[in-house]
Each structure stands twice: as structure tokens, then as C-alpha cells.
Design a protein around this motif. Sequence first.
Motif, mmCIF file in Angstrom:
data_model
loop_
_atom_site.group_PDB
_atom_site.id
_atom_site.type_symbol
_atom_site.label_atom_id
_atom_site.label_comp_id
_atom_site.label_asym_id
_atom_site.label_seq_id
_atom_site.Cartn_x
_atom_site.Cartn_y
_atom_site.Cartn_z
ATOM 1 N N THR A 154 21.891 62.837 27.271
ATOM 2 C CA THR A 154 21.158 61.587 27.088
ATOM 3 C C THR A 154 19.998 61.512 28.078
ATOM 4 O O THR A 154 19.872 62.353 28.969
ATOM 5 N N LEU A 176 18.596 62.664 24.449
ATOM 6 C CA LEU A 176 18.658 61.609 23.437
ATOM 7 C C LEU A 176 18.600 60.224 24.064
ATOM 8 O O LEU A 176 19.074 60.019 25.184
ATOM 9 N N GLN A 201 19.646 57.851 18.383
ATOM 10 C CA GLN A 201 20.135 59.213 18.580
ATOM 11 C C GLN A 201 20.157 59.975 17.254
ATOM 12 O O GLN A 201 19.703 61.128 17.174
ATOM 13 N N LEU A 220 28.646 63.173 22.092
ATOM 14 C CA LEU A 220 27.335 63.720 21.753
ATOM 15 C C LEU A 220 27.476 65.012 20.962
ATOM 16 O O LEU A 220 26.713 65.270 20.022
ATOM 17 N N THR A 250 25.962 65.464 17.276
ATOM 18 C CA THR A 250 24.954 66.508 17.094
ATOM 19 C C THR A 250 25.382 67.507 16.026
ATOM 20 O O THR A 250 24.588 67.902 15.163
#
Length: 328
Positions: free
Chosen positions: A190, A216, A223, A247, A251
Motif C-alpha cells: 500500500t 496501492l 485498489q 493484498l 491482486t
Amino acid sequence: MVTIQDIANRTGVAISTVSRALGDSPKISLKTKERIKKVAQDMGYIPNFAARNLTQTESNTVGVVFQPQSEGNTDNDFAMQILFGINSQLIARRYLLTTATGSNWSEVFNSVKMMVEAGQVRRFILLYTVENDPITELLNENHARVVVTGEPESDTNILYVDNDNRKASAEATKALVNYFRLKSPLFVRTMADWRFEENRELGFREAQEEGDVLSLPLEFTQQKQVLQKYFEQHQTVDGIVASDDKLGYLTRNQAQAHLPSHPKLPTIAFNCSEYARLGGKNFYSVDVLPRALGSEAVRLLFNDQQPPLERTEATSFIVPYRIPKVGE
């Protein structure tokens, strides 16, 4: 109910001696303390914490301070595991746990201030690290003993527990890259200024100098948008290393949705959370042992109460981690 008077009668010492021994007073010899504590334990004595707090300047409570929590946030599994580790150690020491949190830093600050001024709490564990933190300054002004989880932002004399996040990330990256023979892995983190993410990024770069890094925004919808755009423009990505499981899970799903071949990319992340379990095949997670982080935080917090020969000069403790066996 067993009282201090009962213990005094059994041991043949004064009530004041029993009280001081049970309170770990330095005026009582270690041998006498151990004898009185053993008798108290054998008799089933339970301390009257309320009365004890009225007669001393430090309560039998440890404050655990969270960073601000957004409304409806349910992603606290990692923090809860740390709390379990903290509480297991506090129970053994007959201490209570209380938490300070809020929707913003002002609310958290006021909660901590109330603990210090009204609750006489003088031992705290902070579940965050922030530079120039007003809460840390408040606790220092009140001579509180503080341990933080995570490497401090500045090289000051702060007590802390942490993992070697850089080394863990480097090992995790190498394991994933070598097993799947990756050519273009992506590291995802992040935009937050968290030291653990910085160290995990450094570990990734150490293991994969030419790998790409994507930072992100903190908001979930943003995101997804950033990831969609990235995968539409970078179609050679063949693996993912993420700063945490959530995450990594997001992703991977976005890669599957927006890369032409819709692959489930091999992924490795951190925390061994529910997101890692949901990830399924070829989703791996580094276990940073959060319960051990909590336990060691308490041990460091009470190091000053250890007998001189058992006391250490350590200002930090690095908890080990477990790299998953990639391919199994």
C-alpha cells in the motif's frame, strides 16, 4: 475466601510482609517472597486487585493501543492473534488487559490519557509505529513503560518486538521465483508509510532486482481500479509477492480477471490469515507468529521487574518466522 491475614498466620510473618512479598517489593528478600507466594498459591489466594490499585501508583493493568480503526473494519485477525499472545502472558502475571482505540487519532489519544490519569496504567503495548507520536510523548511524560510492535520509525531507545521482515521477504521471494521459474514477479504493497511494508519491499528488491513494485491506495475500490489498469498494461506478470494476504488475494483475483490468459498466478504473502486459506492452490503465506509477538512484547514490558540476575539489557526482541514450503 483466603485473605492476606490467613497467609500471614500460615507463614508466621506480619501482614505487611505478606502484602509486600505478594507485591514484589524490593524490601523483601527473594527467598521470603518465593516462600510466601508458594503458600499463597497452595492456599488458593486470589488478589483483590481493586484494593491493590487504591494503594499504589501503578495499576495491575496493561494498556494495548490500536491505531485508528475505520467503521465496519473486520480485518483484525492479525491484531487479535497478538492480543491472544499478550493476554496469555498477563494472566500468568495476574495482570488485566485493556484496549485503547477509536475512529481517529484524537479519540485514541483521549482514551490513553484517561487510562493514565484515571486508571493509573503505567505499562503499554502499542500495536503500531508512528514517528513523532503524541501518544508516545504523553506516555513518556508520565514515566510509563512502553513496548511497540514493529520496528520504530526513528533510532531512539524504544523497546520493541518485530520480525526480520526484510530477510523474510527476500527468502519468500526466492522460494516462489525459484520453484515456479518466474521471469516477471510483481511486489504489491500500500501507499501507507508502514515500516514493515518498506522492509518487505526491500527484501523483494534484494531477491529480484528487476521485479516491479506497485503501491496501492488504501481504499478498496481504488485498489481494484489501480490493479485492473496495471494488469491491462503489464501482461507479462507471472507471479505475485504481497505485503499481506489480503493484498495478495485481491491482486491475484484482479490478475485472473484482467490478464488475457486468466491465470491463477503463484502468490506468496504474509500473515497466514483466512485470505491465504481462501487463495487455494499455489497461494502461500509467511507465518510471522503474531502470538509470539504478543508474548515477547509482554516479557520485554516486564523485564524491569525481573530479579537482577535474570534481567536483560535488551531493548528489542526479533521473533522468528516460518517460510512455507512452496510447491507443497
